[in-house]
Design an enzyme around this catalytic site. Structure first.
Site, PDB file in Angstrom:
ATOM      1  N   ARG A   1       0.846  -1.182   0.000  1.00  0.00           N
ATOM      2  CA  ARG A   1       0.000   0.000   0.000  1.00  0.00           C
ATOM      3  C   ARG A   1       0.884   1.235   0.000  1.00  0.00           C
ATOM      4  O   ARG A   1       1.913   1.286   0.703  1.00  0.00           O
ATOM      5  CB  ARG A   1      -0.906   0.045   1.243  1.00  0.00           C
TER       6      ARG A   1
ATOM      7  N   GLU B   1      -4.695   7.277  -5.185  1.00  0.00           N
ATOM      8  CA  GLU B   1      -4.747   6.540  -6.454  1.00  0.00           C
ATOM      9  C   GLU B   1      -5.900   7.036  -7.317  1.00  0.00           C
ATOM     10  O   GLU B   1      -7.033   7.085  -6.826  1.00  0.00           O
ATOM     11  CB  GLU B   1      -4.878   5.034  -6.183  1.00  0.00           C
TER      12      GLU B   1
ATOM     13  N   HIS C   1      -1.349  -0.015  -9.817  1.00  0.00           N
ATOM     14  CA  HIS C   1      -2.005  -0.969  -8.906  1.00  0.00           C
ATOM     15  C   HIS C   1      -2.457  -2.233  -9.660  1.00  0.00           C
ATOM     16  O   HIS C   1      -3.642  -2.566  -9.710  1.00  0.00           O
ATOM     17  CB  HIS C   1      -3.199  -0.321  -8.194  1.00  0.00           C
TER      18      HIS C   1
HETATM   19  N1  LIG Z   1      -0.728  -4.440  -5.222  1.00  0.00           N
HETATM   20  C1  LIG Z   1      -1.735  -5.260  -5.163  1.00  0.00           C
HETATM   21  O1  LIG Z   1      -2.550  -5.335  -6.050  1.00  0.00           O
HETATM   22  C2  LIG Z   1      -1.871  -6.164  -3.977  1.00  0.00           C
HETATM   23  C3  LIG Z   1      -2.353  -7.454  -4.115  1.00  0.00           C
HETATM   24  C4  LIG Z   1      -2.495  -8.258  -2.980  1.00  0.00           C
HETATM   25  C5  LIG Z   1      -2.156  -7.744  -1.747  1.00  0.00           C
HETATM   26  N2  LIG Z   1      -1.724  -6.471  -1.661  1.00  0.00           N
HETATM   27  C6  LIG Z   1      -1.345  -5.897  -0.379  1.00  0.00           C
HETATM   28  O2  LIG Z   1      -0.226  -6.617   0.101  1.00  0.00           O
HETATM   29  C7  LIG Z   1      -0.213  -6.604   1.498  1.00  0.00           C
HETATM   30  C8  LIG Z   1      -0.017  -8.018   2.007  1.00  0.00           C
HETATM   31  O3  LIG Z   1      -1.084  -8.836   1.610  1.00  0.00           O
HETATM   32  P1  LIG Z   1      -1.179 -10.327   2.176  1.00  0.00           P
HETATM   33  O4  LIG Z   1      -2.277 -10.993   1.449  1.00  0.00           O
HETATM   34  O5  LIG Z   1       0.153 -10.952   2.191  1.00  0.00           O
HETATM   35  O6  LIG Z   1      -1.628 -10.023   3.661  1.00  0.00           O
HETATM   36  P2  LIG Z   1      -1.318 -10.899   4.926  1.00  0.00           P
HETATM   37  O7  LIG Z   1      -2.255 -10.426   5.969  1.00  0.00           O
HETATM   38  O8  LIG Z   1      -1.322 -12.332   4.585  1.00  0.00           O
HETATM   39  O9  LIG Z   1       0.157 -10.488   5.336  1.00  0.00           O
HETATM   40  C9  LIG Z   1       0.484  -9.277   5.907  1.00  0.00           C
HETATM   41  C10 LIG Z   1       1.586  -9.530   6.906  1.00  0.00           C
HETATM   42  O10 LIG Z   1       2.074  -8.296   7.373  1.00  0.00           O
HETATM   43  C11 LIG Z   1       2.453  -8.491   8.710  1.00  0.00           C
HETATM   44  N3  LIG Z   1       2.626  -7.236   9.411  1.00  0.00           N
HETATM   45  C12 LIG Z   1       1.720  -6.552  10.139  1.00  0.00           C
HETATM   46  N4  LIG Z   1       2.323  -5.452  10.662  1.00  0.00           N
HETATM   47  C13 LIG Z   1       3.610  -5.473  10.244  1.00  0.00           C
HETATM   48  C14 LIG Z   1       4.707  -4.625  10.463  1.00  0.00           C
HETATM   49  N5  LIG Z   1       4.626  -3.524  11.212  1.00  0.00           N
HETATM   50  N6  LIG Z   1       5.880  -4.948   9.889  1.00  0.00           N
HETATM   51  C15 LIG Z   1       5.990  -6.050   9.126  1.00  0.00           C
HETATM   52  N7  LIG Z   1       4.971  -6.897   8.904  1.00  0.00           N
HETATM   53  C16 LIG Z   1       3.805  -6.612   9.450  1.00  0.00           C
HETATM   54  C17 LIG Z   1       1.355  -9.364   9.252  1.00  0.00           C
HETATM   55  O11 LIG Z   1       1.769 -10.036  10.416  1.00  0.00           O
HETATM   56  C18 LIG Z   1       1.134 -10.317   8.119  1.00  0.00           C
HETATM   57  O12 LIG Z   1       1.873 -11.494   8.275  1.00  0.00           O
HETATM   58  C19 LIG Z   1      -1.525  -5.944   1.914  1.00  0.00           C
HETATM   59  O13 LIG Z   1      -1.284  -4.578   2.146  1.00  0.00           O
HETATM   60  C20 LIG Z   1      -2.381  -6.060   0.695  1.00  0.00           C
HETATM   61  O14 LIG Z   1      -3.362  -5.087   0.647  1.00  0.00           O
HETATM   62  C21 LIG Z   1      -1.561  -5.670  -2.740  1.00  0.00           C
HETATM   63  O1  LIG Z   2      -5.463  -5.598  -1.603  1.00  0.00           O
HETATM   64  C1  LIG Z   2      -5.585  -6.148  -2.684  1.00  0.00           C
HETATM   65  O2  LIG Z   2      -6.226  -7.205  -2.826  1.00  0.00           O
HETATM   66  C2  LIG Z   2      -4.928  -5.589  -3.868  1.00  0.00           C
HETATM   67  O3  LIG Z   2      -4.415  -4.346  -3.596  1.00  0.00           O
HETATM   68  C3  LIG Z   2      -5.766  -5.599  -5.085  1.00  0.00           C
HETATM   69  O4  LIG Z   2      -6.591  -4.489  -5.167  1.00  0.00           O
HETATM   70  P1  LIG Z   2      -7.605  -4.370  -6.389  1.00  0.00           P
HETATM   71  O5  LIG Z   2      -8.698  -5.330  -6.158  1.00  0.00           O
HETATM   72  O6  LIG Z   2      -8.094  -2.973  -6.355  1.00  0.00           O
HETATM   73  O7  LIG Z   2      -6.835  -4.704  -7.628  1.00  0.00           O
END
Ligand SMILES: NC(=O)c1ccc[n+]([C@@H]2O[C@H](COP(=O)([O-])OP(=O)(O)OC[C@H]3O[C@@H](n4cnc5c(N)ncnc54)[C@H](O)[C@@H]3O)[C@@H](O)[C@H]2O)c1
Ligand SMILES: O=C(O)[C@H](O)COP(=O)(O)O
Length: 656
Positions: free
Chosen positions: A343, A372, A391
């Site tokens: 994020r 965004e 994104h």
């Molecule tokens: N760019 C995209 O399209 C996209 C896609 C999927 C996920 N994401 C983002 O990626 C991130 C991770 O997703 P996920 O599915 O792995 O989530 P998840 O909940 O499985 O993992 C997140 C991890 O972060 C850890 N965490 C919490 N606080 C922390 C800190 N201060 N320092 C380090 N680690 C910490 C948690 O313990 C957890 O293990 C989320 O922000 C999600 O929104 C983005």
């Molecule tokens: O948190 C997520 O799942 C990702 O950031 C994906 O976001 P989106 O659904 O807007 O592509």
């Protein structure tokens, strides 16, 4: 393709208890058609493969199982017990089906299909699932005002990261919105606190885009190391600059995975395969899990100071807000490369620009931004050492198909009153717990309703409630959250206009200053049944029915489940035994002959039908408490006549 078949059911006081799946499950249903009493309609969608449709059939089947669904010929009881938890209903359909015989029922919400608003692009497979249950409206690019005005007519809302589901949205919904589905992982765009307050369940689809996000992180890492984007742009500009775009190798370099959750773990696996030294920081991850894939869990300081590449994978929560800032950039290795597909808010973007300008960060690859889309003239976006994607982490065909199905099934489940495993603001109660507690959930709400009506002057002054669970189960084998929520519902709903469900029960009780304490008392009873009895005490309140006050000085009632139905078994210190159905008259009388006939004839005179009667007494010819169940509400005259019977010392009429 959608195939639809009607399944008539004749299931009285009998649980579905098979683990059959697919065709077998269907055959079981079909066998039941032979003994038709009522017709129920289910639509099964056959999607890409037989496996998928079997899975769906099996999931509907397990839904019955999970909810101890017992459908009797009284359709009001045919409503799922779980309705009480999330307030959805299975009700008589207005179907125009010409072939229907007798009463026909179908899944529905108060006879109407729910309206599901989808505000961002969702995979077609998910829309198909949603359309099986409700009216689906896809309206993309709504302004906050447009969303607020549309939401009034919606039971469910499905969003991705681009829609801000703010408190205003919940307020505008005026309680109609029952579920928000986030088609993805991050819920930083949903006001969870407001959702809980408004009793709206929030579900997400946490697993389907993990690999897609990890793959983009790795793609960014490799492309950045080898200047792919810049070299491409240069060639498109007609240049051939081989010396300018000499990159760095990944093998042997240290990458710090910040957030070792689902995405972080997949990134770590892939980075290992590239020959990188992988360290990770995550305050909540287990070092065993990390070492299992050859990753060293380290402190935040160590991670940022020793890494050549830093890949961010934590959620945006208060503790991670701008966790990368000028002071943390200052601790990094000079020339570090940063990848952010988590994020935008986890780093201070202005500080990042400074770190890039100062050469602390040599390159950054960013998929996510504080705002965004980011402003076009953003220094970060325009920076020559920054590579960007809009994104796209979750944007693969496969991930979007998976996310769409995952969220659609979660939303449909929530609309049907099921608890989703991905619920973010409701306790995840396992289906088997829901199943076995189903009759106690009904009992709990009824006890709450009875207790609050016994409080003198209305129940608005209630501040402390104690629930005593008697159970033959071991201490850690009893999940009381559902039961507690329904007690709160029973107590609060009759005295306020709040609608209480599992999502907001504890929150609402707290908001009204009601402290709920719970006590477990071990008893010798079969561990097969989760609870022997539930005792509910309203502390420090007077009662309009003095006999309900126990020796301890509190309003106290107790109930049990008998033959699957809730019974009131104790009022104050006296035992009774009445089924908690319809309405209830409780009175204290002198124990003497002829009383039952006397009260019975008053009720008969006023055309009030008695459904049951129970008497509990201290000792012969002394004092007795009588509980009479009545189908109709007695009029004032009937109640006056009962109160005028000389041997009746006090009485109360309770609506259940
Ligand atoms: N760019 C995209 O399209 C996209 C896609 C999927 C996920 N994401 C983002 O990626 C991130 C991770 O997703 P996920 O599915 O792995 O989530 P998840 O909940 O499985 O993992 C997140 C991890 O972060 C850890 N965490 C919490 N606080 C922390 C800190 N201060 N320092 C380090 N680690 C910490 C948690 O313990 C957890 O293990 C989320 O922000 C999600 O929104 C983005
Ligand atoms: O948190 C997520 O799942 C990702 O950031 C994906 O976001 P989106 O659904 O807007 O592509």
């Amino acid at each position: 393709m959608t195939t639809s078949f009607r399944i008539p059911l004749y299931i009285i006081n009998q649980k579905f208890s098979t683990k059959q799946k697919g065709e077998k499950a269907k055959n079981s249903f079909l066998k039941l058609m032979a003994c038709t009493k009522m017709t129920f309609t289910f639509n099964f969608t056959s999607r890409s493969s037989q496996c998928r449709s079997s899975k769906r059939r099996a999931s509907i089947f397990s839904f019955f199982n999970a909810n101890s669904l017992r459908l009797s010929s009284h359709h009001s009881h045919g409503a799922l017990v779980f309705n009480n938890v999330l307030d959805t209903r299975v009700s008589r359909s207005n179907s125009k089906d010409k072939n229907k015989k007798g009463g026909e029922y179908c899944w529905g919400l108060d006879n109407e299909k729910p309206t599901i608003l989808v505000t961002e692009k969702l995979g077609e497979a998910g829309l198909v699932v949603l359309r099986e249950l409700g009216h689906v409206e896809c309206a993309y690019g709504l302004s906050p005002q447009e969303l607020c005005s549309k939401i009034l007519d919606c039971d469910a809302l499905i969003v991705r990261s681009g829609t801000k589901v703010t408190r205003e949205v919940f307020e505008a919904s005026k309680g109609r919105l029952k579920v928000v589905g986030r088609a993805g992982v991050g819920i930083d765009n949903v006001d969870l606190h407001a959702a809980t307050e408004f009793g709206c369940i929030v579900v997400n689809a946490p697993t389907s885009n993990t690999v897609a996000a990890a793959e983009l992180a790795i793609a960014h890492l490799a492309a950045m190391a080898r200047n792919v984007a810049k070299a491409d742009a240069s060639m498109k500009a007609g240049k051939w600059q081989r010396n300018k775009y000499v990159g760095v190798s990944m093998v042997g370099k240290t990458v710090a995975v910040m957030g070792f959750g689902k995405v972080g773990t997949e990134v770590a696996r892939r980075a290992k395969a590239l020959g990188m030294n992988v360290i990770a920081h995550d305050p909540y991850a287990s070092s065993d899990r990390a070492s299992g894939i050859g990753v060293n869990l380290v402190s935040f300081e160590e991670a940022i100071s020793s890494a050549d590449f830093i890949s961010l994978h934590m959620p945006l929560i208060p503790s991670t807000d701008k966790i990368l800032n000028s002071s943390t950039f200052a601790k990094m290795k000079k020339g570090v490369r940063i990848i952010n597909v988590a994020r935008g808010g986890v780093m201070d973007e202005d500080d990042m620009v400074r770190a890039l300008d100062d050469g602390i960060v040599s390159q950054a690859a960013l998929d996510v931004f504080t705002e965004e889309p980011p402003p076009k003239d953003s220094k970060l976006v325009q920076h020559e050492n920054v590579t960007l994607t809009p994104h796209l982490g979750a944007s693969t065909k496969e991930a979007q198909e998976g996310v769409a199905i995952e969220i659609a099934e979660a939303v449909v489940g929530a609309l049907k009153g099921q608890l989703s495993a991905t619920a973010l603001n409701a306790p995840a109660v396992p289906p088997q717990v829901v199943s076995e507690l189903a009759p106690y959930v009904v009992l709990a709400e009824k006890l709450g309703r009875v207790a609050v009506q016994l409080v003198s002057g209305g129940g608005s002054g209630i501040k402390a409630v104690k629930v005593v669970y008697r159970s033959g189960r071991s201490r850690d084998d009893l999940d009381t959250r559902l039961v507690r929520a329904m007690i709160i519902k029973g107590i609060i709903e009759p005295i306020s206009n709040s609608v209480i469900n599992l999502v907001n029960a504890d929150f609402t009780a707290k908001g009204k200053g009601i402290h709920i304490s719970e006590e477990r008392v071990g008893v010798e009873s079969s561990p097969e049944q989760p609870l022997d009895s539930i005792q509910l005490q309203i502390l420090n309140m007077g009662s309009k029915f003095a006999s309900a006050v126990s020796e301890g000085g509190h309003i106290s009632i107790e109930g049990k489940v008998k033959y699957g139905t809730p019974h009131l078994t104790c009022v104050g210190s006296l035992d009774v035994d009445v089924s908690l159905e319809g309405n209830l008259i409780l009175y204290r009388q002198v124990d003497q002959p002829g009383m039952i006939g006397r009260v019975g004839s008053i009720l008969g005179k006023h055309n009030v039908n008695v459904s049951f009667m129970s008497l509990g007494r201290t000792s012969r010819r002394k004092m007795a408490i009588v509980a009479i169940g009545v189908d109709e509400e007695p009029n004032k005259e009937a109640l006056h006549d009962i109160g005028a019977v000389p041997a009746i010392q006090e009485f109360v009429f309770l609506k259940l």
